[in-house]
Design a protein around this motif. Sequence first.
Motif, PDB file in Angstrom:
ATOM      1  N   TYR A 121       0.912  -1.285   0.078  1.00 27.31           N
ATOM      2  CA  TYR A 121       0.034   0.119  -0.019  1.00 27.31           C
ATOM      3  C   TYR A 121       0.959   1.131   0.049  1.00 27.31           C
ATOM      4  O   TYR A 121       1.365   1.505   1.142  1.00 27.31           O
ATOM      5  N   ASN A 125       0.753   3.842  -5.779  1.00 25.17           N
ATOM      6  CA  ASN A 125      -0.192   2.956  -6.653  1.00 25.17           C
ATOM      7  C   ASN A 125      -1.647   3.373  -6.023  1.00 25.17           C
ATOM      8  O   ASN A 125      -2.329   2.769  -6.379  1.00 25.17           O
ATOM      9  N   ILE A 127      -4.508   5.579  -6.817  1.00 27.62           N
ATOM     10  CA  ILE A 127      -5.059   6.581  -7.981  1.00 27.62           C
ATOM     11  C   ILE A 127      -6.130   7.635  -7.276  1.00 27.62           C
ATOM     12  O   ILE A 127      -6.914   7.234  -6.564  1.00 27.62           O
ATOM     13  N   ASN A 132     -11.256  10.976  -3.723  1.00 26.64           N
ATOM     14  CA  ASN A 132     -10.618  10.776  -2.493  1.00 26.64           C
ATOM     15  C   ASN A 132      -9.404  11.683  -2.351  1.00 26.64           C
ATOM     16  O   ASN A 132      -8.324  11.602  -1.659  1.00 26.64           O
ATOM     17  N   GLY A 160     -14.421  -0.699   0.823  1.00 21.63           N
ATOM     18  CA  GLY A 160     -13.556  -0.959  -0.343  1.00 21.63           C
ATOM     19  C   GLY A 160     -13.260   0.332  -1.076  1.00 21.63           C
ATOM     20  O   GLY A 160     -12.831   0.007  -2.375  1.00 21.63           O
ATOM     21  N   ILE A 161     -13.074   1.304  -0.468  1.00 17.03           N
ATOM     22  CA  ILE A 161     -13.144   2.564  -1.203  1.00 17.03           C
ATOM     23  C   ILE A 161     -11.435   3.038  -0.886  1.00 17.03           C
ATOM     24  O   ILE A 161     -11.041   4.167  -1.486  1.00 17.03           O
ATOM     25  N   HIS A 165      -5.718   1.356   2.357  1.00 16.22           N
ATOM     26  CA  HIS A 165      -4.616   1.632   1.375  1.00 16.22           C
ATOM     27  C   HIS A 165      -3.870   3.010   1.857  1.00 16.22           C
ATOM     28  O   HIS A 165      -2.845   2.874   2.051  1.00 16.22           O
ATOM     29  N   GLU A 322     -11.380  -4.581  -8.603  1.00 12.57           N
ATOM     30  CA  GLU A 322     -10.307  -5.281  -8.986  1.00 12.57           C
ATOM     31  C   GLU A 322     -10.359  -6.910  -9.243  1.00 12.57           C
ATOM     32  O   GLU A 322     -10.089  -7.420 -10.086  1.00 12.57           O
TER      33      GLU A 322
END
Length: 451
Positions: A121, A125, A127, A132, A160-161, A165, A322
Amino acid sequence: MQEGVLWQAVLGEIELSVSRASYVTWFKNTHMIKQRDDLVVIGVPNVFIKQQLERKFNDLIAATLEKNGLKPARIEYKIHTVDNGKPAEEESVLAQHTPKSTRSAGSAITHNYRQGLNERYTFDNFIVGSSNELAYAACQAIVAEPGTKYNPLFLYGGVGIGKTHLIQAVGNAVLAKNPDARVVYVSTEQFVQEFVDALRYKKNTDFAGFYRGADVLIVDDVQFLAGKEKIQEEFFHTFNAIHQGNRQIIISSDKPPRDIPTLEERLRSRFVWGMSIDMQNPDFETRCAIIQTKAQNHGIVLPSPVVEYLANLVQTNIRELEGALNQLLAFCEMRDLEPSLAVTTSLLGSVKTRPKHISARQIIERTARHYQIGMEDIMGPKRDKDIVVPRQVAMYILRSELHLSFPKIARELGRKDHTTAIHSVEKIEKESVLDSDIKEAIIKIKERLYV
Ligand code: ADP
Ligand code: MG
C-alpha cells in the motif's frame, strides 16, 4: 557459561560502546533466553526494542557475543517480560520519546520488521480522483509533518474505497523518510483481541506501553469499538498519551463518529478534534483510471468500451472492481483471448446480482449518510426540511426496496403513526418524477446499497 553471566558480560561491553541513552533505552531490560551453537535468543520487553536491536544493533551484538566466545548462526529477539516486579520501569522506557541512538552498529538489517504494515500500500499506486483527493492530500500533509496539522485524522467511508490503502501508505511513507519512527498499524479487531489477551494473561503493561509509545498510531475500522466499554476506555488513554505527546493518530471507520453506536462521548469528541474526511465512492472517471492502471500493471491495455463496462459494472467497491478485472484477465489468459467487450460481457454479464440481504437499518444509514445528517436526526423528532426530506426518502426506499408495511416503516424510523409513512412514500413517489435532486439522491443511495 551460564546465560545470565554471559549476557551481563556482553552488556557490559556494549554499555561502553554506545551512548548512555541508547544503552538505557535499548539494552538495559534485555536478557538472554537461550544459548546454543546455532542460535542465541535474546528476550526484549517490547517490539520497538526488538525492532531497533534487529535493525541497528544486530552487528554490534553479534560482534560482542563473538568476543565472548559465542558465534551463533542466528540471533533472535523475542518479546519476553521478566516477572520480577519491574513493569513500571518498562513503562517508563516505553513512555520516553524515541531517543535517537547516537551510534549505529552497521547497516545489516536482519529482519525488516514493520509493525502491521503492508508494503504494497503506497501513495504511488493509489489513484487520485475527486472522491479521494482531499483524503489523499491530508495523508500527504501528515507524512510531511506528523503530529502537527491533522491530529487525529479521521477517515470514513464505505467498504472497499481505499481507506486502508491510504492510511497504510502514510505509515510506509513515514518509515521511508524516517526508519526509526515507531509506526504502528493495527486493526481495531486486533487491538480488541490483544487487549482481551492482555487482561487474561495479565500482561497489561506491554499492551498499553506498546500502543502508547507509537510515534504514528494507525487504527483501522474503529467502528468495531462499538459496544466495548472497557476497550473504549483503554483506547481513550492510548489516544491521550499519543495526542498529548504531539504524535500522530490516524483512524478509519465505515461511518462518522456521531454514527458509531455506544461510542463514549469523550472519544467521540476527540475523534473530531483534528480533521474528519468523508471519503466518497469513486466516481466514474476514477474507476476507469483504476481499471486502466491495474490492467497496465499486468501489461495489458484494455479497449475503452471494456474499461467503461467494468466501471459501470462495479460502482463503489474498488476491491470488487479489482476482482472483476482479475477475473477477466485470468479468463482471457487461460483461453488466449483478447479482452474484448464481447468476451467481457459474456463472462461478467451476469455478475451483477443483488446481494442477498439488505436491512432496513442499512437503508436508513445510507440515506442519512447521503444527506450528511446523523442517525439521531433522521430517527429523531426534528421537523426541519433538511431532516424531513431525507427521512421521507428513507421511507420511500424502505417501501420500494424491501416492500415493508407502512406500520413497519414507521417503526423502523422510530415513529408511532403509520399514516406519516403512507404520506411520505406517496410524496416522494410523486416528487421523484418531478424533482431531479430527489431522483438522483434515490439512485445514488440505491447504487450504494447494491454494489
Ligand atoms: P477500505 O479499507 O476502504 O475497505 P481498501 O483500502 O482495502 O478499502 O481498498 C480495497 C482495494 O482497492 C485495495 O486492494 C486497494 O489497494 C484498492 N484501492 C482502493 N482505492 C484505490 C485507489 N484510489 N487506487 C488504487 N487502488 C485502490
Ligand atoms: Mg479497510
